[in-house]
Design a protein around this motif. Structure first.
Motif, PDB file in Angstrom:
ATOM      1  N   GLU A 146      13.219   3.590  -0.293  1.00 34.68           N
ATOM      2  CA  GLU A 146      12.314   4.554  -0.923  1.00 34.68           C
ATOM      3  C   GLU A 146      12.453   5.936  -0.274  1.00 34.68           C
ATOM      4  O   GLU A 146      12.461   6.958  -0.960  1.00 34.68           O
ATOM      5  N   ILE A 147      12.569   5.971   1.046  1.00 33.06           N
ATOM      6  CA  ILE A 147      12.733   7.246   1.759  1.00 33.06           C
ATOM      7  C   ILE A 147      14.042   7.908   1.360  1.00 33.06           C
ATOM      8  O   ILE A 147      14.090   9.106   1.072  1.00 33.06           O
ATOM      9  N   THR A 148      15.117   7.136   1.328  1.00 36.26           N
ATOM     10  CA  THR A 148      16.412   7.687   0.926  1.00 36.26           C
ATOM     11  C   THR A 148      16.331   8.268  -0.483  1.00 36.26           C
ATOM     12  O   THR A 148      16.836   9.358  -0.751  1.00 36.26           O
ATOM     13  N   GLY A 149      15.660   7.570  -1.388  1.00 34.77           N
ATOM     14  CA  GLY A 149      15.492   8.065  -2.748  1.00 34.77           C
ATOM     15  C   GLY A 149      14.684   9.350  -2.805  1.00 34.77           C
ATOM     16  O   GLY A 149      14.976  10.247  -3.616  1.00 34.77           O
ATOM     17  N   LEU A 150      13.667   9.460  -1.956  1.00 39.03           N
ATOM     18  CA  LEU A 150      12.851  10.678  -1.928  1.00 39.03           C
ATOM     19  C   LEU A 150      13.698  11.903  -1.615  1.00 39.03           C
ATOM     20  O   LEU A 150      13.464  12.995  -2.145  1.00 39.03           O
ATOM     21  N   LEU A 151      14.672  11.740  -0.728  1.00 45.25           N
ATOM     22  CA  LEU A 151      15.487  12.876  -0.309  1.00 45.25           C
ATOM     23  C   LEU A 151      16.407  13.368  -1.417  1.00 45.25           C
ATOM     24  O   LEU A 151      16.989  14.442  -1.297  1.00 45.25           O
ATOM     25  N   ASP A 152      16.527  12.608  -2.487  1.00 45.80           N
ATOM     26  CA  ASP A 152      17.339  13.028  -3.631  1.00 45.80           C
ATOM     27  C   ASP A 152      16.483  13.619  -4.753  1.00 45.80           C
ATOM     28  O   ASP A 152      17.010  13.943  -5.816  1.00 45.80           O
ATOM     29  N   ARG A 153      15.183  13.754  -4.524  1.00 44.41           N
ATOM     30  CA  ARG A 153      14.280  14.281  -5.547  1.00 44.41           C
ATOM     31  C   ARG A 153      13.889  15.721  -5.224  1.00 44.41           C
ATOM     32  O   ARG A 153      14.044  16.190  -4.108  1.00 44.41           O
ATOM     33  N   ILE A 197       5.135  11.620   5.622  1.00 46.04           N
ATOM     34  CA  ILE A 197       5.420  10.269   6.084  1.00 46.04           C
ATOM     35  C   ILE A 197       5.205  10.220   7.594  1.00 46.04           C
ATOM     36  O   ILE A 197       5.914  10.887   8.345  1.00 46.04           O
ATOM     37  N   ASP A 198       4.217   9.450   7.998  1.00 48.98           N
ATOM     38  CA  ASP A 198       3.918   9.290   9.422  1.00 48.98           C
ATOM     39  C   ASP A 198       3.866   7.798   9.721  1.00 48.98           C
ATOM     40  O   ASP A 198       2.820   7.188   9.593  1.00 48.98           O
ATOM     41  N   GLU A 199       4.928   7.200   9.976  1.00 47.96           N
ATOM     42  CA  GLU A 199       6.120   7.748  10.553  1.00 47.96           C
ATOM     43  C   GLU A 199       7.336   6.927  10.213  1.00 47.96           C
ATOM     44  O   GLU A 199       7.209   5.860   9.616  1.00 47.96           O
ATOM     45  N   LEU A 200       8.491   7.420  10.601  1.00 44.64           N
ATOM     46  CA  LEU A 200       9.731   6.663  10.482  1.00 44.64           C
ATOM     47  C   LEU A 200       9.977   6.026  11.840  1.00 44.64           C
ATOM     48  O   LEU A 200      10.783   6.491  12.637  1.00 44.64           O
ATOM     49  N   GLY A 201       9.218   4.961  12.123  1.00 44.52           N
ATOM     50  CA  GLY A 201       9.286   4.277  13.407  1.00 44.52           C
ATOM     51  C   GLY A 201       9.802   2.864  13.242  1.00 44.52           C
ATOM     52  O   GLY A 201      10.059   2.403  12.129  1.00 44.52           O
ATOM     53  N   LYS A 202       9.938   2.167  14.353  1.00 45.77           N
ATOM     54  CA  LYS A 202      10.514   0.810  14.335  1.00 45.77           C
ATOM     55  C   LYS A 202       9.763  -0.129  13.400  1.00 45.77           C
ATOM     56  O   LYS A 202      10.365  -0.926  12.700  1.00 45.77           O
ATOM     57  N   MET A 203       8.429  -0.032  13.405  1.00 45.98           N
ATOM     58  CA  MET A 203       7.641  -0.948  12.567  1.00 45.98           C
ATOM     59  C   MET A 203       7.898  -0.695  11.091  1.00 45.98           C
ATOM     60  O   MET A 203       8.173  -1.615  10.325  1.00 45.98           O
ATOM     61  N   GLU A 204       7.817   0.556  10.688  1.00 43.11           N
ATOM     62  CA  GLU A 204       8.006   0.921   9.283  1.00 43.11           C
ATOM     63  C   GLU A 204       9.445   0.668   8.834  1.00 43.11           C
ATOM     64  O   GLU A 204       9.690   0.193   7.723  1.00 43.11           O
ATOM     65  N   LEU A 205      10.404   0.999   9.709  1.00 41.64           N
ATOM     66  CA  LEU A 205      11.816   0.866   9.355  1.00 41.64           C
ATOM     67  C   LEU A 205      12.282  -0.579   9.290  1.00 41.64           C
ATOM     68  O   LEU A 205      13.391  -0.858   8.828  1.00 41.64           O
ATOM     69  N   ALA A 206      11.437  -1.525   9.713  1.00 37.66           N
ATOM     70  CA  ALA A 206      11.758  -2.945   9.553  1.00 37.66           C
ATOM     71  C   ALA A 206      11.778  -3.331   8.072  1.00 37.66           C
ATOM     72  O   ALA A 206      12.325  -4.369   7.706  1.00 37.66           O
ATOM     73  N   SER A 207      11.211  -2.485   7.219  1.00 36.50           N
ATOM     74  CA  SER A 207      11.179  -2.735   5.775  1.00 36.50           C
ATOM     75  C   SER A 207      12.370  -2.075   5.091  1.00 36.50           C
ATOM     76  O   SER A 207      12.464  -0.848   5.028  1.00 36.50           O
ATOM     77  N   ALA A 208      13.275  -2.891   4.572  1.00 35.35           N
ATOM     78  CA  ALA A 208      14.424  -2.360   3.828  1.00 35.35           C
ATOM     79  C   ALA A 208      13.953  -1.607   2.589  1.00 35.35           C
ATOM     80  O   ALA A 208      14.528  -0.576   2.218  1.00 35.35           O
ATOM     81  N   ARG A 209      12.915  -2.101   1.945  1.00 34.11           N
ATOM     82  CA  ARG A 209      12.384  -1.425   0.741  1.00 34.11           C
ATOM     83  C   ARG A 209      11.847  -0.043   1.095  1.00 34.11           C
ATOM     84  O   ARG A 209      12.005   0.909   0.315  1.00 34.11           O
ATOM     85  N   PHE A 210      11.200   0.088   2.248  1.00 31.76           N
ATOM     86  CA  PHE A 210      10.701   1.386   2.702  1.00 31.76           C
ATOM     87  C   PHE A 210      11.874   2.347   2.951  1.00 31.76           C
ATOM     88  O   PHE A 210      11.844   3.494   2.511  1.00 31.76           O
ATOM     89  N   VAL A 224       0.811  -1.212   0.000  1.00 32.38           N
ATOM     90  CA  VAL A 224       0.000   0.000   0.000  1.00 32.38           C
ATOM     91  C   VAL A 224       0.852   1.272   0.000  1.00 32.38           C
ATOM     92  O   VAL A 224       0.560   2.224  -0.718  1.00 32.38           O
ATOM     93  N   VAL A 225       1.912   1.283   0.791  1.00 37.79           N
ATOM     94  CA  VAL A 225       2.669   2.520   1.001  1.00 37.79           C
ATOM     95  C   VAL A 225       3.709   2.790  -0.085  1.00 37.79           C
ATOM     96  O   VAL A 225       3.850   3.922  -0.544  1.00 37.79           O
ATOM     97  N   LEU A 226       4.450   1.771  -0.505  1.00 36.91           N
ATOM     98  CA  LEU A 226       5.543   2.030  -1.452  1.00 36.91           C
ATOM     99  C   LEU A 226       5.069   2.676  -2.760  1.00 36.91           C
ATOM    100  O   LEU A 226       5.699   3.630  -3.225  1.00 36.91           O
ATOM    101  N   PRO A 227       3.971   2.221  -3.370  1.00 42.28           N
ATOM    102  CA  PRO A 227       3.552   2.871  -4.613  1.00 42.28           C
ATOM    103  C   PRO A 227       3.238   4.366  -4.459  1.00 42.28           C
ATOM    104  O   PRO A 227       3.498   5.147  -5.369  1.00 42.28           O
TER     105      PRO A 227
END
Length: 175
Positions: free
Chosen positions: A119-126, A103-116, A87-90
């Motif tokens: 994606e966040i790192t890529g956003l910061l370059d846009r 983005i709500d939020e960059l927490g332990k649950m969400e950060l368990a996803s390497a793909r997430f 749901v979130v990555l697209p």
């Protein structure tokens, strides 16, 4: 001018999600190109039993629940990374230039996803503005984000949380 990259940092329950939800309302009222997601507690009466992610486009997924086995597990919650990522990555991909990603939020649950995290790192370059909430606890990924020279950390507290959505909107409007 460089697009803002803002991390809203605060302890649990201080109002970070409320700030970001109000900011989403203000951005919608002004027709900003908007992407991202917010999180919400799942409750059974007074008891919190999980968390749900909802994109700004209205799609929902259970992020974590006490009845999910995991892995991963964060505290008493099993985290459903495949549902979260589906749901979130697209909604994080291909944001409009000049738009805003919340983005709500960059927490332990969400950060368990390497793909997430990727994606966040890529956003910061846009060429988009990014506003994300983050807990005060230390995590290697969020500590690295906080250390970036293009990222500003804003502490959310009881004194500033009510005025913060309007202040953030003003900052984003100037970008």
């Amino acid at each position: 001018m460089k697009r803002p990259r803002l991390l809203l940092e605060g302890r649990p329950g201080i109002g970070k999600t409320t700030v970001i939800r109000r900011l989403v309302e203000l951005l919608r009222e002004r027709d900003f190109p908007l992407r991202g997601f917010t999180t919400e507690e799942i409750r059974d009466g007074r008891r919190r039993i999980g968390f749900e992610a909802e994109t700004v486009l209205g799609q929902r997924a259970v992020l974590a629940h006490i009845d999910l086995p995991g892995p991963p597990r964060v505290g008493k919650y099993g985290v459903d990374l495949p549902a979260f990522e589906k749901v979130v990555l697209p909604v994080l991909r291909r944001p409009k230039v000049g738009g805003v990603v919340v983005i709500d939020e960059l927490g332990k649950m969400e950060l368990a996803s390497a793909r997430f995290r990727e994606e966040i790192t890529g956003l910061l370059d846009r060429e988009v503005s990014v506003v994300a909430t983050v807990h005060v606890y230390r995590h290697p990924y969020t500590e690295a984000l906080k250390a970036r020279p293009d990222v500003e950390v804003i502490r959310v507290n009881a004194r500033n949380r009510d005025a913060l959505p309007a202040r953030l909107l003003e900052r984003l409007s100037q970008a």
